[in-house]
Motif scaffolding. Structure first.
Motif, short mmCIF file in Angstrom:
data_model
loop_
_atom_site.label_atom_id
_atom_site.label_comp_id
_atom_site.label_asym_id
_atom_site.label_seq_id
_atom_site.Cartn_x
_atom_site.Cartn_y
_atom_site.Cartn_z
N ARG A 17 -4.62 -3.98 7.21
CA ARG A 17 -4.37 -4.79 6.01
C ARG A 17 -3.13 -5.67 6.18
O ARG A 17 -3.11 -6.83 5.72
CB ARG A 17 -4.18 -3.88 4.80
N GLU A 27 -5.73 1.73 8.61
CA GLU A 27 -6.06 0.87 7.48
C GLU A 27 -4.84 0.06 7.03
O GLU A 27 -4.95 -1.15 6.77
CB GLU A 27 -6.60 1.71 6.33
N LYS A 28 -3.69 0.71 6.93
CA LYS A 28 -2.49 0.00 6.48
C LYS A 28 -2.08 -1.08 7.48
O LYS A 28 -1.69 -2.19 7.08
CB LYS A 28 -1.35 1.00 6.27
N GLU A 39 -4.11 -8.61 8.34
CA GLU A 39 -4.92 -9.55 7.57
C GLU A 39 -4.06 -10.34 6.59
O GLU A 39 -4.31 -11.53 6.35
CB GLU A 39 -6.03 -8.79 6.84
N GLU A 40 -3.03 -9.69 6.04
CA GLU A 40 -2.10 -10.39 5.16
C GLU A 40 -1.33 -11.46 5.93
O GLU A 40 -1.12 -12.58 5.44
CB GLU A 40 -1.13 -9.38 4.55
N ASP A 63 0.82 -1.23 0.00
CA ASP A 63 0.00 0.00 0.00
C ASP A 63 0.84 1.27 0.00
O ASP A 63 0.55 2.23 0.72
CB ASP A 63 -0.94 0.01 1.22
#
Length: 297
Positions: free
Chosen positions: A158, A154-155, A161-162, A91
């Motif tokens: 993410r 958000e970063k 989640e990765e 990102d």
């Protein structure tokens, strides 16, 4: 009269100081001022010792006189922690906007980008530490004092989640002044979002290592920074929720001098380890090895 005739003559003449100044010549007894190139020397904010900036960088920005750990920006932290050439950023183009039209916020965002050379207060990605694959998030205090806005939350979410999907360990280096005021409730929501993502990650069996650096306060310390399976801090790092002055005014008591330091929090059960910066990479590698995290894509 005759005595004056045979008096020893001076070997030099005295020039008025005004004329010296006009000619840019230092007066007698004054040493010429030497211009020192900007950035050549650095001063320790703790002990005041002055040392060559290049030597300080070789020592990983740890004061050679008192051992004080000075702040690192995100690229510097990545460079000394991850295996060379292993980092791939996530990102990279994500940037903050001004959703609430907060006065002056858009201008400040542009100023912070120029000042720090970064688009926001965190860099996320994948890499390896002593051969062990990990997902990392590294906060940057140079951008808006590391404040957590929507992009930071958000970063990091993410990235977690990765890590959950790839079954890789998660390592977050925190440094922050707290939630970003200019985004109000939207920044506060990031506390719940990141914490929920870590809860799902934990339920899946993932290993989360939180590394707390100086300073880590406010909403970041109250969310993902202190939720690690293993919580580590650098020596002398200050972390806590509210500041010393606010707490002292609230409870009307004098707090200990070392209050909210890494050593104080370790003594009172808020940390698992305090690790010197020079040993951090090897310590993380050892933890990953002990948990048998080989990694792989």
């Amino acid at each position: 009269m005759f005595k004056d005739l045979f008096q020893k003559k001076r070997k030099y003449a005295t020039v008025p100081s005004q004329r010296l100044e006009q000619a840019n010549i230092p007066a007698e007894g004054e040493r010429p001022k030497r211009e020192i190139p900007e950035g050549l020397m650095s001063k320790c904010p703790k002990c005041g010792s002055i040392q060559y900036s290049k030597e300080l960088e070789k020592n990983l920005k740890v004061c050679t006189a008192c051992g004080h750990h000075m702040r690192l920006n995100a690229p510097e932290r990545i460079a000394i922690t991850l295996d060379p050439g292993s980092f791939i950023e996530f990102d990279a183009g994500m940037v903050s906007v001004d959703p609430l039209q907060f006065p002056g916020y858009s201008t400040k965002l542009e100023q912070q980008k120029l000042k720090s050379g970064q688009l926001d207060a965190v860099i996320t990605g994948q890499g390896s530490i002593e051969g062990h694959m990990v997902i990392v998030a590294v906060m940057n205090f140079e951008f808006f004092t590391g404040s957590m806005g929507s992009v930071v939350g958000e970063k990091i979410t993410r990235a977690i989640e990765e890590a959950t999907e790839r079954k890789l360990p998660m390592v977050i280096f925190s440094t922050s002044g707290g939630a970003r005021m200019q985004e109000s409730i939207l920044s506060l929501m990031q506390m719940a979002k990141t914490s929920a993502a870590l809860a799902r990650f934990g339920e899946s069996g993932g290993l989360y290592i939180s590394v707390i650096t100086d300073p880590t306060t406010g909403g970041v310390s109250a969310s993902f920074a202190t939720l690690g399976d293993i919580n580590i801090a650098e020596p002398g790092a200050v972390f806590g929720f509210a500041g010393r002055i606010v707490i002292e005014q609230t409870i009307r008591q004098k707090l200990p001098d070392d209050f909210q330091t890494a050593e104080f929090n370790l003594q009172h059960g808020q940390l698992d380890l305090v690790v010197h910066r020079k040993e951090m990479r090897s310590k993380l590698g050892k933890i990953l090895e002990l948990h048998d995290v080989k990694g792989g894509f």
